[in-house]
Each structure stands twice: as C-alpha cells, then as structure tokens.
Motif scaffolding. Structure first.
Motif, PDB file in Angstrom:
ATOM      1  N   ARG A  26       0.826  -1.208   0.000  1.00  0.00           N
ATOM      2  CA  ARG A  26       0.000   0.000   0.000  1.00  0.00           C
ATOM      3  C   ARG A  26       0.860   1.257   0.000  1.00  0.00           C
ATOM      4  N   ARG A  77       2.154   1.597  -3.919  1.00  0.00           N
ATOM      5  CA  ARG A  77       1.263   1.518  -5.083  1.00  0.00           C
ATOM      6  C   ARG A  77       1.281   2.782  -5.950  1.00  0.00           C
ATOM      7  N   ASP A 122      -3.187  -1.280  -8.745  1.00  0.00           N
ATOM      8  CA  ASP A 122      -3.615  -0.899  -7.384  1.00  0.00           C
ATOM      9  C   ASP A 122      -5.049  -1.385  -7.171  1.00  0.00           C
ATOM     10  N   ALA A 177      -7.577   0.318  -4.773  1.00  0.00           N
ATOM     11  CA  ALA A 177      -7.966   1.716  -4.922  1.00  0.00           C
ATOM     12  C   ALA A 177      -9.478   1.847  -5.092  1.00  0.00           C
ATOM     13  N   GLU A 207      -1.977  -7.342  -4.855  1.00  0.00           N
ATOM     14  CA  GLU A 207      -1.069  -6.339  -5.379  1.00  0.00           C
ATOM     15  C   GLU A 207       0.194  -7.045  -5.868  1.00  0.00           C
TER      16      GLU A 207
END
Length: 213
Positions: free
Chosen positions: A61, A64, A126, A129, A190
């Motif tokens: 995170r 990203r 990502d 998101a 991810e």
C-alpha cells in the motif's frame, strides 16, 4: 505447494513458523505469491505482520502510487490484444474470466471493456484503490483457531458460503465463527507488475478493451 501454503496460512502459529523458515533461508521469499504475501503483510497478528514486513518487504500500500507512476508509460505504447492473451493467462485467468478462458472468482472482465486505459492501469496495479461491490475479502476466525479468507458469495440465517482464492467454496455455520471482519481489501493481489513490463501491460489493456470477447 499452493495447497500446503494455504494450510499454513490458515492458523496464526503456522503462519509465523512459515515466516521463520523464510527468514532462515529454508524457504525462498518468492515461494509466496503476491496474494499470500499480502495476507501475511496485513495479518491480524502483530508478530506475523512484523516478521512478514521484515522478510518480505513493506506493505504494498505504501508503494502503489509509485508503481502506477512507473508503469504509466504503458499508456503511450501501442497495445496488441493478441499478445495480451499471454499476460492474461499467466496473471489473471486464475481469478477472472474473459470469454471462454479463466475462472469466475473476481468480476467477469467483459464488464471492463468500456473503461479507459488509465482506469484499467490503476485497477491492475492498485486493485484496492476501488473495489467492486461484493468483491471485498473477509477473514473468518473459527472457534478452533482455523482461519478462512475469501469472498462471501452467499449467506443464510445459519451459514455463510466463502469463495476461496483457489475457486473452491466452503460453507461455515455461524455458530462456529468466532469473529468475522472485512479485510477492506480486494481478493485480487497487489504486485502483478512483477510478472510484466510496460509493453506487456499495454498489451493486456488492449485485450481488456477489445469488444469482441
């Protein structure tokens, strides 16, 4: 190997022991794919999360936005959907269906053909998101210490049906669930960029935007 790793991830002490083996060099870090590594990096256990960050690297995170920027040149490349099928089969088909290829765990990718190239790029790199409704991952901890991680695909007054990352389902009775919480994450991992370069990404986007699926 995948089945064995999922068994080890199903209990906190086993997850910790797995990471200790990675730390000692008995198991290579790349034996854990992006999805399983992500689970460990965001584990509910502080000691598991801490050790995972040490041996696998920091949570994705934090990186990203940087990854998205790094791969933006793909938007300026001409994509070839025929070549994109290889990237789809290698990286996406285990969870997504496109035409007659793939599995129905995540959304059917026919639905994204009208999305812009920019939106598709961010969604691939990502995935957390913007999570499609119904595709948020949940973690159920059972009374015996077992943990189940996946999507809730159906529920009744007495039970929940979990769709797991390998495409199988597991029905849990509500009275055997000790705790249930949203991971606030997509089941999609991810780190998919590790398996492709900017041209591969341009080709994959061209495939996803192709109308004739």
């Amino acid at each position: 190997r995948g089945v064995a790793l999922d068994v080890l991830l199903s209990r906190e002490p086993w997850s910790y022991e797995l990471l200790l083996l990675v730390e000692k060099g008995v198991i290579a870090p790349d034996a854990l794919d992006a999805a399983r590594g992500g689970r460990l990096l965001r584990h509910g256990s502080g000691r598991v999360q801490s050790l995972a960050s040490k041996v696998l690297g920091p949570s994705g995170r934090l990186t990203r936005p940087k990854v998205v920027e790094t791969y933006k040149p793909a938007l300026d490349l001409a994509g070839h959907w025929e070549r994109g099928t290889a990237a789809f089969t290698r990286l996406c088909a285990s969870c997504h269906r496109l035409g007659d290829v793939g599995n129905d765990i995540g959304p059917n990718l026919r639905s994204v053909a009208a999305h812009s190239r920019e939106k598709l790029l961010v969604s691939i790199l990502d995935p957390n998101a913007s999570i499609e409704p119904g595709y948020t991952a949940y973690l159920a901890e059972l009374g015996d210490g077992d943990q189940v991680y996946g999507l809730i695909s159906a529920e009744t007054g007495n039970s929940l049906v979990f769709k797991l990352a390998d495409g199988t389902t597991r029905t849990l009775l509500r009275n055997e669930i000790g705790s249930l919480q949203s991971a606030n994450l997509s089941l999609m991992p991810e780190g998919l960029e590790a398996g492709m370069n900017t041209q591969d990404l341009a080709d994959l986007i061209a495939l996803l935007q192709r109308k004739e699926q």
